[in-house]
Design a protein around this motif. Structure first.
Motif, PDB file in Angstrom:
ATOM      1  N   GLY A 122       0.823  -1.203   0.000  1.00 26.14           N
ATOM      2  CA  GLY A 122       0.000   0.000   0.000  1.00 26.14           C
ATOM      3  C   GLY A 122       0.858   1.255   0.000  1.00 26.14           C
ATOM      4  O   GLY A 122       0.590   2.212  -0.735  1.00 26.14           O
ATOM      5  N   PHE A 123       1.929   1.253   0.809  1.00 27.14           N
ATOM      6  CA  PHE A 123       2.824   2.415   0.842  1.00 27.14           C
ATOM      7  C   PHE A 123       3.550   2.581  -0.490  1.00 27.14           C
ATOM      8  O   PHE A 123       3.740   3.705  -0.967  1.00 27.14           O
ATOM      9  N   ALA A 124       3.971   1.448  -1.075  1.00 29.15           N
ATOM     10  CA  ALA A 124       4.682   1.532  -2.353  1.00 29.15           C
ATOM     11  C   ALA A 124       3.782   2.148  -3.419  1.00 29.15           C
ATOM     12  O   ALA A 124       4.206   3.007  -4.202  1.00 29.15           O
ATOM     13  N   LEU A 125       2.514   1.721  -3.441  1.00 28.18           N
ATOM     14  CA  LEU A 125       1.584   2.264  -4.430  1.00 28.18           C
ATOM     15  C   LEU A 125       1.311   3.737  -4.164  1.00 28.18           C
ATOM     16  O   LEU A 125       1.225   4.543  -5.096  1.00 28.18           O
ATOM     17  N   ALA A 126       1.181   4.084  -2.874  1.00 29.80           N
ATOM     18  CA  ALA A 126       0.913   5.479  -2.548  1.00 29.80           C
ATOM     19  C   ALA A 126       2.071   6.376  -2.993  1.00 29.80           C
ATOM     20  O   ALA A 126       1.872   7.541  -3.334  1.00 29.80           O
ATOM     21  N   ALA A 127       3.291   5.811  -3.007  1.00 22.93           N
ATOM     22  CA  ALA A 127       4.458   6.615  -3.379  1.00 22.93           C
ATOM     23  C   ALA A 127       4.449   6.987  -4.855  1.00 22.93           C
ATOM     24  O   ALA A 127       4.971   8.026  -5.248  1.00 22.93           O
ATOM     25  N   ILE A 128       3.875   6.124  -5.707  1.00 18.22           N
ATOM     26  CA  ILE A 128       3.901   6.425  -7.142  1.00 18.22           C
ATOM     27  C   ILE A 128       2.540   6.874  -7.657  1.00 18.22           C
ATOM     28  O   ILE A 128       2.437   7.396  -8.769  1.00 18.22           O
ATOM     29  N   GLY A 129       1.477   6.660  -6.857  1.00 17.78           N
ATOM     30  CA  GLY A 129       0.113   6.912  -7.322  1.00 17.78           C
ATOM     31  C   GLY A 129      -0.109   8.241  -8.026  1.00 17.78           C
ATOM     32  O   GLY A 129      -0.549   8.258  -9.178  1.00 17.78           O
ATOM     33  N   PRO A 130       0.203   9.360  -7.359  1.00 17.43           N
ATOM     34  CA  PRO A 130      -0.154  10.634  -7.996  1.00 17.43           C
ATOM     35  C   PRO A 130       0.737  11.018  -9.176  1.00 17.43           C
ATOM     36  O   PRO A 130       0.429  11.967  -9.878  1.00 17.43           O
ATOM     37  N   VAL A 131       1.841  10.326  -9.416  1.00 14.20           N
ATOM     38  CA  VAL A 131       2.776  10.798 -10.447  1.00 14.20           C
ATOM     39  C   VAL A 131       2.994   9.835 -11.611  1.00 14.20           C
ATOM     40  O   VAL A 131       3.494  10.239 -12.665  1.00 14.20           O
ATOM     41  N   TRP A 132       2.590   8.561 -11.472  1.00 11.48           N
ATOM     42  CA  TRP A 132       2.976   7.592 -12.523  1.00 11.48           C
ATOM     43  C   TRP A 132       2.399   7.959 -13.884  1.00 11.48           C
ATOM     44  O   TRP A 132       3.056   7.821 -14.898  1.00 11.48           O
ATOM     45  N   ASN A 133       1.177   8.460 -13.874  1.00 11.45           N
ATOM     46  CA  ASN A 133       0.519   8.731 -15.149  1.00 11.45           C
ATOM     47  C   ASN A 133       1.228   9.862 -15.887  1.00 11.45           C
ATOM     48  O   ASN A 133       1.470   9.788 -17.094  1.00 11.45           O
ATOM     49  N   GLY A 134       1.589  10.911 -15.151  1.00 10.57           N
ATOM     50  CA  GLY A 134       2.349  12.000 -15.767  1.00 10.57           C
ATOM     51  C   GLY A 134       3.680  11.496 -16.299  1.00 10.57           C
ATOM     52  O   GLY A 134       4.133  11.919 -17.368  1.00 10.57           O
ATOM     53  N   ASN A 135       4.319  10.575 -15.577  1.00 14.21           N
ATOM     54  CA  ASN A 135       5.591  10.021 -16.040  1.00 14.21           C
ATOM     55  C   ASN A 135       5.428   9.291 -17.370  1.00 14.21           C
ATOM     56  O   ASN A 135       6.277   9.369 -18.247  1.00 14.21           O
ATOM     57  N   GLU A 136       4.303   8.579 -17.494  1.00 13.22           N
ATOM     58  CA  GLU A 136       4.102   7.798 -18.707  1.00 13.22           C
ATOM     59  C   GLU A 136       3.866   8.696 -19.920  1.00 13.22           C
ATOM     60  O   GLU A 136       4.109   8.284 -21.055  1.00 13.22           O
ATOM     61  N   VAL A 137       3.389   9.921 -19.679  1.00  5.99           N
ATOM     62  CA  VAL A 137       3.134  10.818 -20.808  1.00  5.99           C
ATOM     63  C   VAL A 137       4.428  11.124 -21.571  1.00  5.99           C
ATOM     64  O   VAL A 137       4.401  11.408 -22.761  1.00  5.99           O
ATOM     65  N   TRP A 138       5.583  11.032 -20.880  1.00  6.51           N
ATOM     66  CA  TRP A 138       6.852  11.266 -21.598  1.00  6.51           C
ATOM     67  C   TRP A 138       7.018  10.277 -22.745  1.00  6.51           C
ATOM     68  O   TRP A 138       7.583  10.611 -23.783  1.00  6.51           O
ATOM     69  N   LEU A 139       6.520   9.060 -22.568  1.00  7.06           N
ATOM     70  CA  LEU A 139       6.602   8.073 -23.645  1.00  7.06           C
ATOM     71  C   LEU A 139       5.684   8.479 -24.798  1.00  7.06           C
ATOM     72  O   LEU A 139       6.062   8.393 -25.975  1.00  7.06           O
ATOM     73  N   ILE A 140       4.471   8.909 -24.436  1.00  2.00           N
ATOM     74  CA  ILE A 140       3.513   9.324 -25.467  1.00  2.00           C
ATOM     75  C   ILE A 140       4.071  10.525 -26.239  1.00  2.00           C
ATOM     76  O   ILE A 140       4.033  10.576 -27.465  1.00  2.00           O
ATOM     77  N   ALA A 141       4.593  11.498 -25.490  1.00  3.79           N
ATOM     78  CA  ALA A 141       5.126  12.699 -26.141  1.00  3.79           C
ATOM     79  C   ALA A 141       6.329  12.348 -27.012  1.00  3.79           C
ATOM     80  O   ALA A 141       6.473  12.865 -28.133  1.00  3.79           O
ATOM     81  N   ALA A 142       7.180  11.447 -26.518  1.00  5.72           N
ATOM     82  CA  ALA A 142       8.343  11.044 -27.327  1.00  5.72           C
ATOM     83  C   ALA A 142       7.878  10.351 -28.597  1.00  5.72           C
ATOM     84  O   ALA A 142       8.426  10.593 -29.686  1.00  5.72           O
ATOM     85  N   GLY A 143       6.848   9.509 -28.475  1.00  5.81           N
ATOM     86  CA  GLY A 143       6.293   8.851 -29.664  1.00  5.81           C
ATOM     87  C   GLY A 143       5.775   9.873 -30.658  1.00  5.81           C
ATOM     88  O   GLY A 143       6.025   9.781 -31.859  1.00  5.81           O
TER      89      GLY A 143
END
Lengths: 333, 458
Positions: free
Chosen positions: A41-62
Motif C-alpha cells: 500500500g505504501f509503495a503504491l501510494a508513493a507512485i500513485g499521484p505521479v505515474w501517469n504524468g511520467n508515462e506521458v513522456w513516452l507518449i510525447a516522445a512517440g
C-alpha cells in the motif's frame, strides 16, 4: 537540426526512463514486498499521484518521433507489430491495476491487481530493454521494410540488455522507495537496492564487453564528446557505492546518473542511425534519410520546446508538492 | 489487410472515444461546481464536485489506457500514411502530449490527492487544469483529423510527397474549427445527460433527493442550451464545411444521388445505390440547399456526378449521419420538455419523465459515435482527402492475420475493461454522493485539510 533532433529524442526517452523508470521499478520489485505493515500500500501510494504524468513522456516522445522521423515511426511500429501490441497490452494492464486496486477493500481484489501490476511492470522493464538492445544490435532492414521475424527480436544480446534494463529499473525503483518511505518498507528497499546494484553492475559490465566484442560499438573515436556518457555511468556507479546504505537520496541520484549514462551511451552507439540495418549500411534509416523537411523539423522543434519548458516547470512543482515521505498507505480516488 | 486494419482501428478508437466523451463532458461540470463552491461557499457544490470526480476518475483511467494504443496504431496499422503525412498531421501529435496530456495527468494527480497539501484556490486551479487539458487534447486530435479531411499548409514535392509550407495553417485548419466546436458541444451534452440520468435514478429510487434535485436542475438547464447549440450553430456550420470541401460526403450523408437545384432534405428513407434512389423517402423541400449553401435555389451535387470508385460507402454514411441527427433532434425535445417541467415546478415529481431521462443515458454516446462514423466513413475512399487513398496508407508488411489476432485480443481486453468500468461506476453511484471520500488515504487528507483551515482562521 537533424542532430539536434536525434539528441532531443534520445533525451525524451531518457527522461521517460528516469521518471517512469522508478515507478516501473517499484512494480518490478512489488511482488517481493512483504505484506506486513501494508508495504504494498505504501509503495503504491508513493507512485500513485505521479505515474501517469511520467508515462506521458513516452507518449510525447512517440509523437515527436512521428513528426521528426516519420519513416522510423512507420517502419518501427509496423515492423514490430506483435511486439508493440504486447507492450501496449502490458501498459493497459499496468495502468488499470494501479488505479483499480484501491477501488475495493477486498483481499482477493487487491491480490489480483497486485499480481497484474507486478507482472506487467516486470514485463515492461524487460521488453523496453529488449527493444533498446535490438536498436543497438541492428535489424534486418532492406528496402525500407523489416525482414525478420518476431522470434528474431528475442536474440541473446537483446535479452541480455533486457535483463540489464530490468535490474537497473528495479534498482532505481528500490532507490525511490528508500527516500519516499519509512521502515519497515524502507529497510526492505535498502536491502533490495544493495542487491540490485550488484546485479546492475555485473550486467552492465557483461553487456559492455558483449557490445564491444560483437562490434556494435559506435564511432566513439571521431566524437570525443560521446565519452561523456560512459563517464556519467561510471560516476553514477561510484556515487551509488559511496552512498552506501544510509544516504537514500544520493542512491536515487546515482541510479538516475546510471540510467542517463547508459541510454546516452546506447544513443552514441547508434548515432547517426536511428534504425541500423544488419543487411548493409545503405538500408539503415539515419537522421538524414528518414527525417522530415527542415521546415517541419524547425516548426515542431519550436512548438514543442516551448511547451516542454512549461511542462518541466510544473512537473517539478507537482513533485515538490508531493515531496516527503508517504504518510498513508493505499491509493484510491 | 486494409479491411482488417480499418476494423481494428475503428474498434479501438470507438471504444476509447466513449470515455473522452464522458470525461470532457463531466470535466466541464466538475470545474463549474468547484467554481460555484468557491464563489458561493455552498458546501453542497463541493460534495457534488467530489462525487462526479469519482465517476470521472474511473472513466479517465479507461480513457488513458485505451488511448495509448491509438498513438501507436498510426504507425502499426497505417505505416505508409505515417511515412507520407507524418511531418504534417504529425505536427499535432506531440503537441497533444506536450500541451494537453501532461497538463491533464499532472494536475489530475494534484486535484485528486493534493487536497490539504495545497490551498483551495490552487486545488481549484488544478481541477481547471485537468478540464483545459482534456479540451486541448480534443482540439489537437480534431485538428490532426482535420488534416485528413481537408489537407492544408502543404505543397507536393517532385516525388509527390506533401511537404510542410505553413505550420499555422495545419494548426488552425479551418475544417477543425466548427468540427471541434461540434465535438466538444456533443461531449458536454453527453455530460449533461449523464448527470440527468443519475439524478433521475436517485429521485426515482427516493435517495439523495436534495443532491439529485440540484444536479437535475443544472443538467436540464445546461442540456437545454447545449442540445440547441449542438444543432445550431455548431452542427449547421460544420455541415457547410462538409458541403464546401467534401461534397461527395454530403451527398452520401443525405442519400442524394442526382444533382439538383433546390434539393430537399431527406428526413427518412433507405438509400439504394444499385438503382441510385432513396426508397420510401420523407422529404422537406429545398431545405438541403438552404442548409448547405444558404439559398433555397442552390444546386447540390449528387453522387451520380462522381465516378463510382470515389463514392464513400453510402448506406453506412447515410445511416450514421441520420442516427446522429435524429437523436440530436430527440435530445432537443427531451431537454425542452425538462425545462418546461422545471419551470412548472413539476420536474422532480414527474416520474414518467424521470424514467425517460434515466433511460436516455446511452443515446448521447451513440450520437457522438455515429457522428464520427459519418465523418470518417464518409471520407472514404480517401485517407487524406483528395491526396491519398485508404488502401495506399496501410502498413505494407503487417499481415491481415496479425491484425485479426490482435483485434481479438483487444476485443477480449476491452470487454473486461467495460465490465470493470460498469461494475466500479455502479458501486460509486450505489454509494451515493454523501458517502464522502471512501477510504483511509483521502479521508486522512480531508482531516488535515480541515485542520489546515482551522489553523488559518485561528
Amino acid at each position: 537540426m537533424n542532430q539536434l533532433w536525434f539528441w532531443w529524442l534520445a533525451g525524451m526517452f531518457a527522461v521517460y526512463a528516469l521518471l517512469d523508470g522508478y515507478d516501473l521499478g517499484v512494480g518490478a520489485i512489488y511482488l517481493w514486498l512483504p505484506r506486513e505493515g501494508d508495504s504494498r500500500g505504501f509503495a503504491l501510494a508513493a507512485i500513485g499521484p505521479v505515474w501517469n504524468g511520467n508515462e506521458v513522456w513516452l507518449i510525447a516522445a512517440g509523437g515527436l518521433l512521428v513528426v521528426s522521423f516519420p519513416r522510423v515511426y512507420a517502419l518501427g511500429f509496423s515492423g514490430f507489430y506483435l511486439a508493440l501490441m504486447l507492450v501496449l497490452w502490458f501498459l493497459i494492464l499496468r495502468g488499470v491495476a494501479i488505479e483499480f486496486r484501491g477501488q475495493l477493500a477486498q483481499p482477493l481484489w487487491s491480490d489480483f491487481w497486485d499480481a497484474g501490476f507486478g507482472v506487467a511492470s516486470l514485463a515492461l522493464a524487460l521488453l523496453l530493454g529488449v527493444a533498446l538492445g535490438n536498436l543497438v544490435r541492428g535489424l534486418p532492414i532492406a528496402g525500407g521494410s523489416f525482414q525478420g521475424s518476431f522470434a528474431l527480436l528475442l536474440n541473446p544480446y537483446a535479452l541480455l540488455v533486457g535483463l540489464l534494463s530490468l535490474a537497473l529499473l528495479a534498482w532505481h525503483g528500490a532507490n525511490y522507495l528508500r527516500f519516499k518511505t519509512d521502515p519497515p518498507l524502507q529497510t526492505r528497499a535498502r536491502e533490495y537496492s544493495r542487491r540490485l546494484y550488484l546485479a546492475t553492475l555485473f550486467l552492465a559490465v557483461v553487456v559492455t564487453i558483449y557490445t564491444y566484442i560483437a562490434g556494435y560499438i559506435g564511432d566513439f573515436g571521431s566524437h570525443p564528446l560521446f565519452w561523456i556518457f560512459p563517464l556519467v555511468t561510471l560516476a553514477g556507479l561510484a556515487l551509488a557505492a559511496a552512498a552506501g546504505r544510509r544516504r537514500d537520496l544520493a542512491a536515487f541520484y546515482a541510479s538516475m546518473l546510471v540510467i542517463a549514462g547508459l541510454l546516452g551511451s546506447a544513443a552514441a552507439t547508434v548515432f547517426p542511425n536511428l534504425l541500423r540495418s544488419t543487411l548493409g549500411s545503405g538500408d539503415s534509416l539515419t537522421i538524414y534519410n528518414a527525417a522530415s523537411s527542415p521546415l517541419a523539423l524547425k516548426a515542431a522543434f519550436i512548438a514543442n520546446a516551448i511547451g516542454l519548458l512549461a511542462v518541466i516547470a510544473y512537473t517539478y512543482y507537482i513533485h515538490r508538492i508531493f515531496r516527503g515521505k508517504v504518510q498513508t498507505p493505499g491509493y484510491h480516488v | 489487410m486494409v479491411f482488417a486494419a480499418r476494423i481494428q482501428f475503428a474498434f479501438t478508437v470507438m471504444f476509447h472515444y466513449l470515455f473522452p466523451i464522458l470525461t470532457m463532458g463531466l470535466g466541464f461540470f466538475i470545474a463549474l461546481m468547484s467554481t460555484l463552491h468557491l464563489t458561493t461557499g455552498d458546501r453542497r457544490w463541493d460534495e457534488a464536485a467530489r462525487f462526479w470526480a469519482r465517476i470521472f476518475a474511473i472513466g479517465f483511467v479507461v480513457g488513458v489506457v485505451t488511448g495509448i494504443p491509438l498513438e501507436f496504431e498510426f504507425g502499426s496499422n497505417w505505416a505508409a500514411f505515417s511515412a507520407y503525412g507524418g511531418s504534417l498531421f504529425g505536427q499535432l501529435l506531440p503537441m497533444e502530449g506536450v500541451y494537453a496530456f501532461f497538463l491533464e495527468s499532472g494536475f489530475l494527480g494534484l486535484f485528486l490527492f493534493g487536497r490539504g497539501r495545497v490551498g483551495k484556490w490552487l486545488h481549484w486551479a488544478a481541477g481547471l487544469g485537468v478540464g483545459v487539458g482534456s479540451l486541448l487534447s480534443g482540439y489537437f486530435i480534431t485538428a490532426a483529423n482535420a488534416w485528413m479531411q481537408h489537407p492544408v499548409g502543404y505543397r507536393l514535392d517532385a516525388h509527390g510527397q506533401p511537404q510542410l509550407v505553413s505550420f499555422w495553417a495545419v494548426l488552425f485548419n479551418p475544417f477543425a474549427g466548427w468540427q471541434y466546436a461540434h465535438v466538444v458541444n456533443g461531449a458536454l451534452l453527453a455530460g449533461a445527460f449523464v448527470m440527468a440520468a443519475i439524478a433521475a435514478f436517485y429521485l426515482l429510487s427516493r435517495r439523495h433527493q436534495e443532491f439529485a434535485q440540484n444536479t437535475l436542475r443544472l443538467a436540464v438547464v445546461a442540456g437545454c442550451i447545449l442540445s440547441l447549440t449542438q444543432l445550431f450553430p455548431t452542427g449547421d456550420l460544420e455541415g457547410r464545411h462538409v458541403a464546401g470541401w467534401q461534397p461527395a460526403k454530403l451527398a452520401a450523408m443525405e442519400g442524394l444521388y442526382q444533382t439538383r437545384a433546390g434539393a430537399p432534405l431527406a428526413v427518412m428513407g433507405m438509400p439504394n445505390s444499385r438503382n441510385q434512389t432513396l426508397l420510401d423517402p420523407v422529404y422537406v423541400p429545398r431545405i438541403l440547399s438552404f442548409l448547405a449553401y444558404g439559398s433555397f435555389r442552390a444546386q447540390v451535387v449528387g453522387l451520380a456526378a462522381y465516378p463510382r470508385d470515389l463514392w464513400p460507402p453510402v448506406a453506412l454514411t447515410y445511416y450514421a449521419y441520420h442516427i446522429m441527427v435524429g437523436l440530436g433532434t430527440i435530445f432537443v425535445v427531451i431537454m425542452l420538455a425538462g425545462a418546461f417541467l422545471l419551470w412548472r415546478r413539476r420536474l422532480y415529481r414527474s416520474r414518467w419523465f424521470l424514467w425517460v431521462l434515466m433511460l436516455a443515458l446511452p443515446f448521447p454516446f451513440i450520437a457522438n459515435e455515429a457522428g464520427w462514423m459519418a465523418t470518417e466513413v464518409g471520407r472514404q475512399p480517401w485517407l487524406v482527402y483528395g491526396l491519398l487513398r485508404t488502401a495506399q496508407g496501410v502498413s505494407p508488411n503487417v499481415a491481415a492475420g496479425e491484425t485479426i489476432f490482435t483485434l481479438l485480443g483487444f476485443m477480449g481486453i476491452y470487454a473486461v475493461l467495460a465490465l470493470l468500468y460498469l461494475f466500479l461506476t455502479a458501486r460509486v453511484i450505489g454509494a451515493g454522493p454523501e458517502s464522502g471520500t471512501h477510504g483511509g488515504a483521502a479521508g486522512g487528507d480531508e482531516a488535515s485539510h480541515a485542520a489546515a483551515i482551522g489553523e488559518k482562521s485561528a
